[in-house]
Design a protein around this motif. Structure first.
Motif, PDB file in Angstrom:
ATOM      1  N   LEU A  36       0.984   5.354   2.876  1.00 39.41           N
ATOM      2  CA  LEU A  36       2.235   5.133   1.853  1.00 39.41           C
ATOM      3  C   LEU A  36       2.585   3.873   1.484  1.00 39.41           C
ATOM      4  CD1 LEU A  36       4.255   8.091   3.212  1.00 39.41           C
ATOM      5  CD2 LEU A  36       2.576   8.191   1.399  1.00 39.41           C
ATOM      6  N   PHE A  37       2.607   3.050   2.190  1.00 33.94           N
ATOM      7  CA  PHE A  37       2.868   1.507   1.832  1.00 33.94           C
ATOM      8  C   PHE A  37       1.723   0.805   1.516  1.00 33.94           C
ATOM      9  CE2 PHE A  37       6.422   2.996   4.981  1.00 33.94           C
ATOM     10  CZ  PHE A  37       7.328   2.461   4.340  1.00 33.94           C
ATOM     11  N   LEU A  38       0.335   1.384   1.568  1.00 33.02           N
ATOM     12  CA  LEU A  38      -0.641   0.547   1.154  1.00 33.02           C
ATOM     13  C   LEU A  38      -0.959   0.995  -0.438  1.00 33.02           C
ATOM     14  CD1 LEU A  38      -2.963   0.821   4.237  1.00 33.02           C
ATOM     15  CD2 LEU A  38      -1.709  -1.416   3.442  1.00 33.02           C
ATOM     16  N   VAL A  39      -0.943   2.082  -0.741  1.00 37.47           N
ATOM     17  CA  VAL A  39      -0.980   2.760  -1.946  1.00 37.47           C
ATOM     18  C   VAL A  39      -0.110   1.907  -3.116  1.00 37.47           C
ATOM     19  CG1 VAL A  39      -2.172   4.676  -1.413  1.00 37.47           C
ATOM     20  CG2 VAL A  39       0.191   4.919  -2.010  1.00 37.47           C
ATOM     21  N   LYS A  40      -0.530   1.679  -4.349  1.00 35.88           N
ATOM     22  CA  LYS A  40       0.071   1.040  -5.317  1.00 35.88           C
ATOM     23  C   LYS A  40       0.529   1.848  -6.787  1.00 35.88           C
ATOM     24  CE  LYS A  40       1.376  -2.542  -2.703  1.00 35.88           C
ATOM     25  NZ  LYS A  40       2.858  -2.512  -2.213  1.00 35.88           N
ATOM     26  N   ASN A  41      -0.411   2.860  -6.761  1.00 34.92           N
ATOM     27  CA  ASN A  41      -0.380   3.623  -8.077  1.00 34.92           C
ATOM     28  C   ASN A  41      -0.158   5.074  -7.925  1.00 34.92           C
ATOM     29  OD1 ASN A  41      -2.931   4.406  -7.516  1.00 34.92           O
ATOM     30  ND2 ASN A  41      -3.740   2.536  -8.053  1.00 34.92           N
ATOM     31  N   TYR A  45      -0.875   8.051  -4.682  1.00 41.57           N
ATOM     32  CA  TYR A  45       0.342   9.155  -4.091  1.00 41.57           C
ATOM     33  C   TYR A  45      -0.384  10.626  -4.390  1.00 41.57           C
ATOM     34  CZ  TYR A  45       3.629   5.233  -3.288  1.00 41.57           C
ATOM     35  OH  TYR A  45       4.326   4.163  -2.784  1.00 41.57           O
ATOM     36  N   LEU A  46      -1.126  10.550  -5.391  1.00 47.34           N
ATOM     37  CA  LEU A  46      -1.646  12.226  -5.767  1.00 47.34           C
ATOM     38  C   LEU A  46      -2.657  12.316  -4.588  1.00 47.34           C
ATOM     39  CD1 LEU A  46      -1.975  14.475  -7.561  1.00 47.34           C
ATOM     40  CD2 LEU A  46      -3.781  13.229  -8.481  1.00 47.34           C
ATOM     41  N   ILE A  47      -3.277  11.564  -4.035  1.00 48.72           N
ATOM     42  CA  ILE A  47      -4.317  11.720  -2.882  1.00 48.72           C
ATOM     43  C   ILE A  47      -3.412  11.879  -1.494  1.00 48.72           C
ATOM     44  CG2 ILE A  47      -5.977  10.675  -1.189  1.00 48.72           C
ATOM     45  CD1 ILE A  47      -7.162   9.350  -3.693  1.00 48.72           C
ATOM     46  N   ALA A  48      -2.430  11.350  -1.433  1.00 50.32           N
ATOM     47  CA  ALA A  48      -1.484  11.357  -0.291  1.00 50.32           C
ATOM     48  C   ALA A  48      -0.832  12.751  -0.300  1.00 50.32           C
ATOM     49  CB  ALA A  48      -0.207  10.150  -0.042  1.00 50.32           C
ATOM     50  N   LYS A 107       9.494   2.503 -11.960  1.00 47.38           N
ATOM     51  CA  LYS A 107       8.113   2.817 -11.711  1.00 47.38           C
ATOM     52  C   LYS A 107       8.629   2.709  -9.896  1.00 47.38           C
ATOM     53  CE  LYS A 107       3.585   0.890 -10.800  1.00 47.38           C
ATOM     54  NZ  LYS A 107       2.744  -0.041 -11.375  1.00 47.38           N
ATOM     55  N   MET A 108       9.441   1.557  -9.637  1.00 44.55           N
ATOM     56  CA  MET A 108       9.615   1.294  -8.131  1.00 44.55           C
ATOM     57  C   MET A 108      10.572   2.509  -7.658  1.00 44.55           C
ATOM     58  SD  MET A 108       9.381  -0.476  -5.674  1.00 44.55           S
ATOM     59  CE  MET A 108       8.618  -2.011  -6.368  1.00 44.55           C
ATOM     60  N   ALA A 109      11.401   2.993  -8.350  1.00 42.74           N
ATOM     61  CA  ALA A 109      12.377   4.201  -7.998  1.00 42.74           C
ATOM     62  C   ALA A 109      11.566   5.450  -7.694  1.00 42.74           C
ATOM     63  CB  ALA A 109      13.750   4.046  -9.008  1.00 42.74           C
ATOM     64  N   SER A 110      10.635   5.808  -8.810  1.00 40.40           N
ATOM     65  CA  SER A 110       9.972   6.894  -8.424  1.00 40.40           C
ATOM     66  C   SER A 110       9.065   6.636  -7.238  1.00 40.40           C
ATOM     67  CB  SER A 110       8.860   6.874  -9.607  1.00 40.40           C
ATOM     68  OG  SER A 110       9.765   7.161 -10.628  1.00 40.40           O
ATOM     69  N   MET A 111       8.439   5.448  -7.161  1.00 40.69           N
ATOM     70  CA  MET A 111       7.546   5.287  -5.862  1.00 40.69           C
ATOM     71  C   MET A 111       8.179   5.481  -4.386  1.00 40.69           C
ATOM     72  SD  MET A 111       5.097   1.913  -7.173  1.00 40.69           S
ATOM     73  CE  MET A 111       4.591   1.909  -5.484  1.00 40.69           C
ATOM     74  N   MET A 112       9.515   5.013  -4.559  1.00 41.42           N
ATOM     75  CA  MET A 112      10.254   4.761  -3.387  1.00 41.42           C
ATOM     76  C   MET A 112      10.754   6.311  -3.067  1.00 41.42           C
ATOM     77  SD  MET A 112      10.486   1.811  -2.049  1.00 41.42           S
ATOM     78  CE  MET A 112      11.613   2.231  -0.645  1.00 41.42           C
ATOM     79  N   GLY A 263      -5.885   3.999  -4.395  1.00 43.92           N
ATOM     80  CA  GLY A 263      -4.667   3.516  -4.587  1.00 43.92           C
ATOM     81  C   GLY A 263      -4.324   2.119  -4.594  1.00 43.92           C
ATOM     82  N   ARG A 264      -5.280   1.299  -4.282  1.00 42.53           N
ATOM     83  CA  ARG A 264      -4.848  -0.226  -4.236  1.00 42.53           C
ATOM     84  C   ARG A 264      -6.041  -1.156  -4.967  1.00 42.53           C
ATOM     85  NH1 ARG A 264      -1.375  -2.834  -0.752  1.00 42.53           N
ATOM     86  NH2 ARG A 264      -1.608  -5.062  -0.656  1.00 42.53           N
ATOM     87  N   ILE A 265      -7.392  -0.496  -4.838  1.00 48.33           N
ATOM     88  CA  ILE A 265      -8.284  -1.618  -5.227  1.00 48.33           C
ATOM     89  C   ILE A 265      -8.780  -1.194  -6.729  1.00 48.33           C
ATOM     90  CG2 ILE A 265     -10.759  -2.086  -5.028  1.00 48.33           C
ATOM     91  CD1 ILE A 265     -10.079  -1.882  -1.906  1.00 48.33           C
ATOM     92  N   LEU A 266      -9.206   0.182  -6.884  1.00 49.08           N
ATOM     93  CA  LEU A 266      -9.683   0.527  -8.278  1.00 49.08           C
ATOM     94  C   LEU A 266      -8.787   0.342  -9.237  1.00 49.08           C
ATOM     95  CD1 LEU A 266     -12.069   3.629  -7.234  1.00 49.08           C
ATOM     96  CD2 LEU A 266     -12.537   1.369  -7.560  1.00 49.08           C
ATOM     97  N   PHE A 267      -7.558   1.185  -9.240  1.00 48.92           N
ATOM     98  CA  PHE A 267      -6.486   1.359 -10.287  1.00 48.92           C
ATOM     99  C   PHE A 267      -5.381   0.496 -10.004  1.00 48.92           C
ATOM    100  CE2 PHE A 267      -8.673   5.271  -9.870  1.00 48.92           C
ATOM    101  CZ  PHE A 267      -9.244   5.511 -11.034  1.00 48.92           C
ATOM    102  N   ARG A 268      -5.455  -0.919 -10.271  1.00 49.03           N
ATOM    103  CA  ARG A 268      -4.396  -1.980 -10.160  1.00 49.03           C
ATOM    104  C   ARG A 268      -3.507  -1.876 -11.217  1.00 49.03           C
ATOM    105  NH1 ARG A 268      -7.665  -7.465  -7.408  1.00 49.03           N
ATOM    106  NH2 ARG A 268      -8.598  -6.153  -5.592  1.00 49.03           N
TER     107      ARG A 268
END
Length: 268
Positions: A36-41, A45-48, A107-112, A263-268
């Motif tokens: 959850l802390f590694l993904v960035k998009n 989060y959809l995969i999680a 974006k940050m509020a939604s992610m948190m 979540g971190r490499i393909l879709f930055r």
């Protein structure tokens, strides 16, 4: 609201998740939280979310029972969203009075918010599907390498397990005391913030006394059974990895790899 807290409870049923080795569930919970802390998009989060939904389905625990615990963290969730929404600098979207909502803040509020909900839900699945004894044995086994550094692994695992399982017990005790105090005329809901804080005094005092009494009873019971820590102790049901546990490890690490890549490499 006290009845809505599910963290620390055990839901007795039969499922694939219940039958897994407790070490697998502990490692899975840690890996899931780390992801959850590694993904960035959004896709990460959809995969999680899909992974979490599959775990809930396999656990045979009613989703309503799991998500009921979200009510207790609503204020924390709202506070986290508000702080990230208004205090994150970036491209302005909406501005009113002294407050500015930015694209980065939204974006940050939604992610948190998603991260916090997933974190609590994932942790709840572990406690809902693992008995206290298995949880203690699993923690002791996972933390086993620390014994070489003279860390009291067994005692730490025992304390963590007892503390976790004391949560529903103390909540039930709090509910009983509140009802008894309300029957005597106590008001915990009306009045100013200071008055409501003062009304908690007749609740906290008997709650602390009850907690200390339960702790003393538990200590006396353990001493009566000659409990002396982890040195030389044997187990009636030693933990042994089975085929399903190895498959679960494979699925878990595959999920982590996909989550990091997408979540971190393909879709930055």
């Amino acid at each position: 609201m006290l009845r809505d807290i599910t963290l620390g409870q055990y839901y007795r049923t039969d499922s694939v998740i219940h039958r897994l080795d407790p070490r697998v569930k502990l490692v899975a919970t840690f890996v899931f939280i780390m992801s959850l802390f590694l993904v960035k998009n959004f896709w990460g989060y959809l995969i999680a979310g899909v992974f979490l939904a599959v775990c809930i389905k396999l656990s045979n625990v009613p989703p309503k029972f799991i998500f009921r615990g979200m009510k207790t963290i609503f204020f924390l969730l709202l506070l986290t969203m508000v702080f990230n929404l208004f205090l994150t600098p970036g491209k302005e979207l909406v501005s009113f009075w002294k407050f500015t909502i930015t694209y980065e803040g939204l974006k940050m509020a939604s992610m948190m918010a998603v991260r916090l909900v997933f974190l609590i839900t994932g942790s709840s699945i572990m406690t809902l599907t693992t008995t206290p004894n298995n949880l203690t044995d699993g923690m002791e086994s996972v933390l086993g390498p620390l014994k070489k550094l003279h860390v009291p692994v067994h005692e730490i695992s025992m304390m963590m397990s007892i503390a976790l399982r004391f949560i529903p017990i103390l909540l039930e005790e709090t509910d009983k005391i509140m009802k008894a105090q309300m029957a005597r005329g106590a008001d915990f809901e009306n009045g100013s913030l200071i008055n409501r804080a003062k009304s908690l005094v007749p609740l906290l005092v008997p709650l602390f006394i009850s907690a200390f009494r339960r702790a003393m009873d538990l200590a006396m019971a353990m001493e009566a059974r000659c409990y002396r820590g982890g040195d030389g102790r044997t187990k009636m049901k030693p933990l042994i990895y089975k085929k399903r546990d190895r498959i679960a490890y494979g699925v878990l690490y595959s999920y982590l790899l996909v989550a990091i890549v997408v979540g971190r490499i393909l879709f930055r």
